[in-house]
Design an enzyme around this catalytic site. Structure first.
Site, mmCIF file in Angstrom:
data_model
loop_
_atom_site.group_PDB
_atom_site.id
_atom_site.type_symbol
_atom_site.label_atom_id
_atom_site.label_comp_id
_atom_site.label_asym_id
_atom_site.label_seq_id
_atom_site.Cartn_x
_atom_site.Cartn_y
_atom_site.Cartn_z
ATOM 1 N N ARG A 244 -30.778 58.655 11.173
ATOM 2 C CA ARG A 244 -31.441 57.637 10.367
ATOM 3 C C ARG A 244 -32.938 57.905 10.416
ATOM 4 N NH1 ARG A 244 -32.730 54.387 6.881
ATOM 5 N NH2 ARG A 244 -32.536 52.124 6.952
ATOM 6 N N CYS B 106 -31.359 67.668 5.778
ATOM 7 C CA CYS B 106 -30.250 66.708 5.675
ATOM 8 C C CYS B 106 -29.351 66.887 6.894
ATOM 9 C CB CYS B 106 -29.446 66.910 4.405
ATOM 10 S SG CYS B 106 -27.951 65.900 4.418
ATOM 11 N N CYS C 21 -22.746 61.829 3.054
ATOM 12 C CA CYS C 21 -24.050 61.204 3.284
ATOM 13 C C CYS C 21 -23.997 60.134 4.377
ATOM 14 C CB CYS C 21 -24.563 60.594 1.978
ATOM 15 S SG CYS C 21 -26.143 59.776 2.165
ATOM 16 N N CYS D 123 -33.811 62.692 2.693
ATOM 17 C CA CYS D 123 -34.047 63.491 1.484
ATOM 18 C C CYS D 123 -34.997 62.780 0.531
ATOM 19 C CB CYS D 123 -32.724 63.824 0.798
ATOM 20 S SG CYS D 123 -31.660 62.406 0.514
ATOM 21 N N THR E 209 -36.930 47.020 16.752
ATOM 22 C CA THR E 209 -35.954 45.937 16.610
ATOM 23 C C THR E 209 -36.611 44.576 16.830
ATOM 24 O OG1 THR E 209 -34.242 47.420 17.383
ATOM 25 C CG2 THR E 209 -33.728 45.082 17.386
HETATM 26 C C1 LIG Z 1 -33.052 57.190 16.389
HETATM 27 C C2 LIG Z 1 -33.689 55.841 16.454
HETATM 28 C C3 LIG Z 1 -33.960 55.269 17.686
HETATM 29 C C4 LIG Z 1 -34.514 54.017 17.765
HETATM 30 N N1 LIG Z 1 -34.710 53.471 18.996
HETATM 31 C C5 LIG Z 1 -35.140 52.205 19.098
HETATM 32 C C6 LIG Z 1 -35.246 51.575 20.365
HETATM 33 O O1 LIG Z 1 -34.942 52.183 21.404
HETATM 34 N N2 LIG Z 1 -35.679 50.298 20.421
HETATM 35 C C7 LIG Z 1 -36.010 49.610 19.295
HETATM 36 O O2 LIG Z 1 -36.375 48.436 19.391
HETATM 37 N N3 LIG Z 1 -35.936 50.184 18.066
HETATM 38 C C8 LIG Z 1 -35.496 51.459 17.953
HETATM 39 N N4 LIG Z 1 -35.408 52.048 16.709
HETATM 40 C C9 LIG Z 1 -35.875 51.314 15.541
HETATM 41 C C10 LIG Z 1 -34.904 50.234 15.088
HETATM 42 O O3 LIG Z 1 -33.610 50.760 14.979
HETATM 43 C C11 LIG Z 1 -35.350 49.700 13.740
HETATM 44 O O4 LIG Z 1 -36.677 49.315 13.815
HETATM 45 C C12 LIG Z 1 -34.517 48.494 13.298
HETATM 46 O O5 LIG Z 1 -33.190 48.863 13.157
HETATM 47 C C13 LIG Z 1 -35.066 47.921 12.007
HETATM 48 O O6 LIG Z 1 -34.308 46.817 11.626
HETATM 49 P P1 LIG Z 1 -34.169 46.377 10.115
HETATM 50 O O7 LIG Z 1 -33.346 45.150 10.120
HETATM 51 O O8 LIG Z 1 -35.487 46.327 9.490
HETATM 52 O O9 LIG Z 1 -33.400 47.565 9.385
HETATM 53 P P2 LIG Z 1 -31.989 48.296 9.692
HETATM 54 O O10 LIG Z 1 -31.630 48.160 11.120
HETATM 55 O O11 LIG Z 1 -32.123 49.653 9.126
HETATM 56 O O12 LIG Z 1 -30.951 47.465 8.851
HETATM 57 C C14 LIG Z 1 -30.915 47.465 7.451
HETATM 58 C C15 LIG Z 1 -29.551 47.029 6.982
HETATM 59 O O13 LIG Z 1 -29.598 46.822 5.567
HETATM 60 C C16 LIG Z 1 -28.531 47.469 4.931
HETATM 61 N N5 LIG Z 1 -28.969 47.821 3.582
HETATM 62 C C17 LIG Z 1 -29.961 48.677 3.249
HETATM 63 N N6 LIG Z 1 -30.106 48.720 1.921
HETATM 64 C C18 LIG Z 1 -29.198 47.869 1.388
HETATM 65 C C19 LIG Z 1 -28.881 47.480 0.049
HETATM 66 N N7 LIG Z 1 -29.561 47.934 -0.995
HETATM 67 N N8 LIG Z 1 -27.870 46.603 -0.132
HETATM 68 C C20 LIG Z 1 -27.179 46.112 0.928
HETATM 69 N N9 LIG Z 1 -27.452 46.435 2.212
HETATM 70 C C21 LIG Z 1 -28.463 47.305 2.439
HETATM 71 C C22 LIG Z 1 -28.243 48.654 5.820
HETATM 72 O O14 LIG Z 1 -26.936 49.134 5.634
HETATM 73 C C23 LIG Z 1 -28.493 48.089 7.215
HETATM 74 O O15 LIG Z 1 -27.327 47.484 7.731
HETATM 75 C C24 LIG Z 1 -34.850 53.316 16.600
HETATM 76 C C25 LIG Z 1 -34.592 53.886 15.360
HETATM 77 C C26 LIG Z 1 -34.005 55.131 15.268
HETATM 78 C C27 LIG Z 1 -33.717 55.715 13.931
HETATM 79 S S1 SF4 Z 2 -28.127 63.104 1.601
HETATM 80 FE FE1 SF4 Z 2 -30.130 62.271 2.154
HETATM 81 S S2 SF4 Z 2 -29.666 60.224 2.911
HETATM 82 FE FE2 SF4 Z 2 -27.727 61.325 2.876
HETATM 83 S S3 SF4 Z 2 -27.540 62.164 4.939
HETATM 84 FE FE3 SF4 Z 2 -28.534 63.751 3.702
HETATM 85 S S4 SF4 Z 2 -30.714 63.416 3.955
HETATM 86 FE FE4 SF4 Z 2 -29.680 61.582 4.701
#
Ligand SMILES: Cc1cc2nc3c(=O)[nH]c(=O)nc-3n(C[C@H](O)[C@H](O)[C@H](O)COP(=O)(O)OP(=O)(O)OC[C@H]3O[C@@H](n4cnc5c(N)ncnc54)[C@H](O)[C@@H]3O)c2cc1C
Ligand code: SF4
Ligand SMILES: Cc1cc2nc3c(=O)[nH]c(=O)nc-3n(C[C@H](O)[C@H](O)[C@H](O)COP(=O)(O)OP(=O)(O)OC[C@H]3O[C@@H](n4cnc5c(N)ncnc54)[C@H](O)[C@@H]3O)c2cc1C
Lengths: 550, 249
Positions: free
Chosen positions: A302, A494, A519, A525, A338
């Site tokens: 992600r 990707c 995906c 991407c 988070t």
């Molecule tokens: C590898 C990695 C490690 C991380 N480690 C930490 C950590 O240790 N501690 C920490 O606090 N944070 C960590 N983070 C960051 C944390 O995961 C994010 O900041 C947090 O998840 C953001 O929350 P959010 O609700 O904004 O978005 P997200 O958690 O991305 O949730 C978005 C949701 O919306 C849904 N969605 C998106 N678009 C649409 C659409 N058009 N229609 C319907 N549904 C949709 C998605 O499917 C998803 O379920 C890490 C991130 C990554 C990638």
């Molecule tokens: S196609 Fe794009 S969004 Fe999907 S897994 Fe690959 S880089 Fe990520």
């Protein structure tokens, strides 16, 4: 005419930001004895299916939202017992950094090793208990506007459309969900969030946003090696000195660990493959010793939004708000987003609720949100960390690290100047002719693996017969420009093997094959394509990974 | 006519499953669950029969843990009228499921019971058959086409030699094959309505059925990983390999 439904508030995305918004709205409504209809749409097949994080959770926001989270059974079962930080010199050597040299922001006392997927599943239960309607399997595909330009709501995507655009037997038209206020919480590089930034010029006057890609695996390990609550971070090898990023290994519950690598998408060598870097990283003794004898359970990737305060756009516009990583509230100095995503959602809920109490019509631009955010601990926290990412970009890992140490420990992030970095990540890529190809070691099938067997473990699945959700603005660009100048970087960045350049025997040229079914919805991407030719749009609802406790 | 349709909660067929560390079972911790795909087909068929005016009510029955309510709600969102859950946390065998279902049939008096031909978790393909014989009713298994006129059912089933057509008289038990229909998507308004449809919960222990397991699982193992194949250049090469390496010709 599409059917429509009316709600007070519609929330796009059941991540920590969206679900915190929903819970806080309902808590206030109950307290004020006001009827309130709140609906959350989520593109994953269930809440948590698309949630992908580390994760070490700082419980501050959760405790504000549910002070009794422990009694409610929130899945925070593993308190952090200690931090270890390594500077990796090469494939064999690493130096453990003494605790006194570690930036304060990287200490984790009082935090928990969690599965964010499971935390969102729990948050969804709390929200439903408070009366929120949650609809997993429905993607918000389109933003709806009033004639005056304010956001009116969203439309869910049509279901049962075949690849050629015709309607199948199971066809179901999308629905319009109208709301007084619509909250966008799609996480990093939201597909609708991106449209909102453009339409309302929300990012005018702020720094360019920066991103990283995080790749992670979940492992069952030998119980003898398992130290629940141990948090390991690393910098340096396998990434070269021009590439920023960091590795992590967290010991969770039930003899499981997560191991991952974040690679900043500002990297410049088009031959670099974040996936391949991650696979070879695991061969380092620091990781290998823990993983050996264990079994890989899941895999995923992600992107994360890491520009921090300098790149934080305006988060309000007529009829709606942008919250969490969709806006970019992640604190990169802590690699945590988070608690900040949750806090932004809670402040959004408070702003919307107050607005509806005085004016029930909705559709206004809630500038009060900006003020409330700036007055909250979220702003203070991001302000202290504002130089962290730009310092790394400007000075490289070593000097940037030193700067961050001084800034974070001696000045508590309050040095009286701000660093800026305004080159977008996609524009950092150099042409292939200027760069050296990277030879990655072959996976051994025990510690390191190939892409396809990895993608299999993400349980990703898309209905085969549907329009491709990775759209190209210009069909000729991938071969002409991306292949020609950059040696086809999309095949490397990707993490799911979606993009494949294959030889086209008829044309004696390359052809881009898009394996959209693989995906992982990581959005890399959309961010890193050097030609900005790929636009990620939502596929048919429920499509995408089915992550377990990721 | 009332239709009873059975829905089972199983691990989502799109999701990888693992054997538990002690080889005693499949580890379902953190595994996404879903409605058995063949049960979804059964629900779709029942709802179509109601829409065609042949059935008057569709009752969805599941036997399992509390969370099986989610799968009943799915059936309700697709168009079933009400749900019954027989709550039982332990593992269930096909015979127990059939006997518990018999109790519900005695109470509800449906004219037709529709099930999946098998469930994708245990792959027994037994429940429907056992139920029919417990009831002494006609059974039509692996249906790929179903037509009802009056008290008669014309049912087409896929068999190894082609298609077989049966005529059954009701009441009857029918189990569905993959090609019977393509289940619909549940719409948002129907999902919301489903939350308010009645769902009756009964305890398995109260129905007077002996729930003691008759089958003991000795060990659960992952199948051997498939070895990758090789592409051969010619038929001659294949014949050669079959002769020398495999010794089969
Ligand atoms: C590898 C990695 C490690 C991380 N480690 C930490 C950590 O240790 N501690 C920490 O606090 N944070 C960590 N983070 C960051 C944390 O995961 C994010 O900041 C947090 O998840 C953001 O929350 P959010 O609700 O904004 O978005 P997200 O958690 O991305 O949730 C978005 C949701 O919306 C849904 N969605 C998106 N678009 C649409 C659409 N058009 N229609 C319907 N549904 C949709 C998605 O499917 C998803 O379920 C890490 C991130 C990554 C990638
Ligand atoms: S196609 Fe794009 S969004 Fe999907 S897994 Fe690959 S880089 Fe990520
Ligand atoms: C799309 C797909 C295609 C497949 N194709 C093939 C194929 O061509 N050939 C092949 O050999 N295998 C195939 N399989 C695998 C096969 O489906 C499984 O082997 C099989 O379904 C397992 O059934 P079972 O015997 O456990 O069913 P049973 O346990 O006998 O269940 C049958 C039905 O009884 C009812 N039922 C059972 N338990 C309960 C309960 N607790 N509550 C309510 N109702 C209940 C349900 O209606 C259920 O559908 C396929 C699987 C899928 C998903």
């Amino acid at each position: 005419m599409r059917e429509s439904m009316e709600f007070d508030v519609v929330i796009v995305g059941a991540g920590p930001a969206g679900l915190s918004t929903a819970c806080r709205l309902m808590q206030q409504a109950q307290q004020a004895e006001r009827d309130m209809s709140v609906c959350v749409v989520e593109k994953g097949s269930e809440v948590g299916a698309h949630i992908f994080s580390g994760a070490v959770l700082e419980p501050r926001a959760l405790t504000e939202l549910f002070p009794d989270w422990e009694d409610r059974g929130a899945p925070l079962n593993t308190p952090v017992i200690g931090d270890e930080i390594y500077l990796f010199q090469d494939a064999e050597r690493a130096k453990r950094i003494p605790n006194s040299f570690v930036p304060k922001s990287m200490h984790n006392e009082g935090n928990y090793v969690i599965s964010l997927g499971n935390l969102t599943r729990w948050l969804a239960e709390q929200a439903e208990g408070l009366g929120v309607e949650i609809f997993p399997g429905f993607a918000a595909a389109e933003i709806l506007y009033h004639e005056n330009g304010a956001v009116k709501g969203i439309a869910t995507g049509d279901m049962g459309v075949s690849a050629d655009g015709s309607q199948k037997g199971s066809y179901m038209e999308g629905m319009e969900l109208h709301a007084k206020y619509t909250v966008f919480s799609e996480g990093c590089r939201g597909h609708l969030g991106k449209q909102l930034l453009a339409k309302y010029a929300l990012d005018d006057g702020v720094d360019v946003q920066h991103y990283g890609i995080g790749i992670k695996e979940l492992w069952d390990i030998d119980p003898a090696k398992h130290k629940p609550g141990l948090v390991v971070h690393g910098a340096g090898w396998p990434l070269d000195k021009d590439t920023n990023g960091g590795s992590f290994l967290y010991h969770g519950e039930n003899n499981q660990v997560v191991v991952g690598l974040v690679v900043d998408l500002s990297y410049s060598n088009p031959y670099l493959g974040p996936f391949d870097e991650f696979q070879r990283m695991k061969q380092h003794p620091v990781f290998k010793n823990t993983l050996e004898g264990g079994k890989r359970v899941s895999y995923g990737a992600r992107a994360m939004t890491k520009g921090g305060l300098n790149a934080l756009p305006k988060m309000c516009f007529p009829g709606g708000l942008l919250v969490g990583c969709d806006a970019g509230t992640l604190n990169f100095a802590k690699i945590k987003g988070t608690h900040t995503a949750m806090k932004s959602g809670m402040v959004a809920a408070e702003t919307i609720f107050a607005a509806l109490q005085t004016d029930d019509e909705g559709g206004k631009e809630l500038n009060a949100f900006t003020e409330a955010l700036n007055a909250s601990w979220l702003y203070d926290e991001l302000h202290r960390s504002r130089n962290f990412g730009p310092a790394m970009h400007k000075f490289g890992t070593f000097w940037g690290g030193a700067f961050n140490y001084v800034d974070q420990n001696w000045f508590k992030g309050k040095l009286p100047f701000t660093l800026h970095d305004n080159t977008p990540d996609y524009a950092q890529l150099k042409e292939a002719s200027e760069c050296t190809p990277i030879e990655y070691p072959k996976p051994d099938g025990k510690i390191s693996f190939d892409k396809l067997s990895s993608v299999f473990l993400s349980n990703t699945n898309h209905e085969e017969d549907q329009p491709c959700h990775l759209t190209l603005k210009d069909e000729s660009v991938p071969v002409k420009r991306n292949w020609g100048l950059f040696s086809g970087p999309e095949a490397r960045f990707c993490p799911a093997g979606v993009y494949e350049f294959v030889e086209d025997p008829e044309k004696h040229d390359m052809r881009l094959q898009i394996n959209a079914q693989n995906c992982l919805h990581c959005k890399t991407c959309d961010i890193k394509d050097p030609s900005q030719n790929i636009t990620w749009v939502v596929p048919e609802g429920t499509g995408g990974p089915n992550y377990p406790n990721m | 006519m009332k239709i009873l349709v059975m829905v089972k909660r199983v691990s989502d067929p799109n999701v990888m499953i693992r054997v538990s560390a002690d080889n005693s079972s499949v580890d379902l911790n953190n595994v996404k669950m879903a409605i058995n795909p063949f049960c979804e087909i059964a629900v779709e068929e029942a709802v179509r029969l109601k829409e065609a005016g042949i059935a008057t009510e569709v009752v969805a029955l599941s036997i399992g843990g509390t969370q099986s309510q989610e799968q009943i709600r799915t059936a309700l969102a697709m168009g079933a009228d009400r749900g019954i859950l027989i709550e039982s946390e332990g593992p269930l065998e096909s015979l127990t499921v059939a006997k518990l279902t018999q109790k519900i049939i005695e109470e509800e008096q449906p004219g037709l019971v529709i099930l999946g031909k098998q469930s994708t978790d245990t792959d027994n393909s037994q429940t429907g058959q056992m139920l029919a014989s417990l009831m002494g009713w006609a059974q039509g298994t692996f249906a790929s086409k179903l037509e009802i006129s009056g008290e008669k059912i014309n049912l087409t089933r896929e068999v190894d030699s082609g298609l077989q057509t049966l005529s059954l008289s009701m009441p009857a038990v029918v189990t569905c094959d993959l090609r019977l229909n393509e289940p619909r998507f549940a719409s948002l308004p129907n999902i919301m309505k489903a939350k308010r449809k009645p769902l009756d919960v009964k305890a398995a222990g109260d129905l007077g059925v002996d729930l003691t397991p008759r089958i003991k699982t000795l060990m659960v193992e992952t199948p051997n990983e498939r070895q990758g194949g090789t592409v051969l250049g010619s038929v001659a090469e294949l014949v050669e390999k079959l002769k020398t390496e495999k010794g089969v010709i």
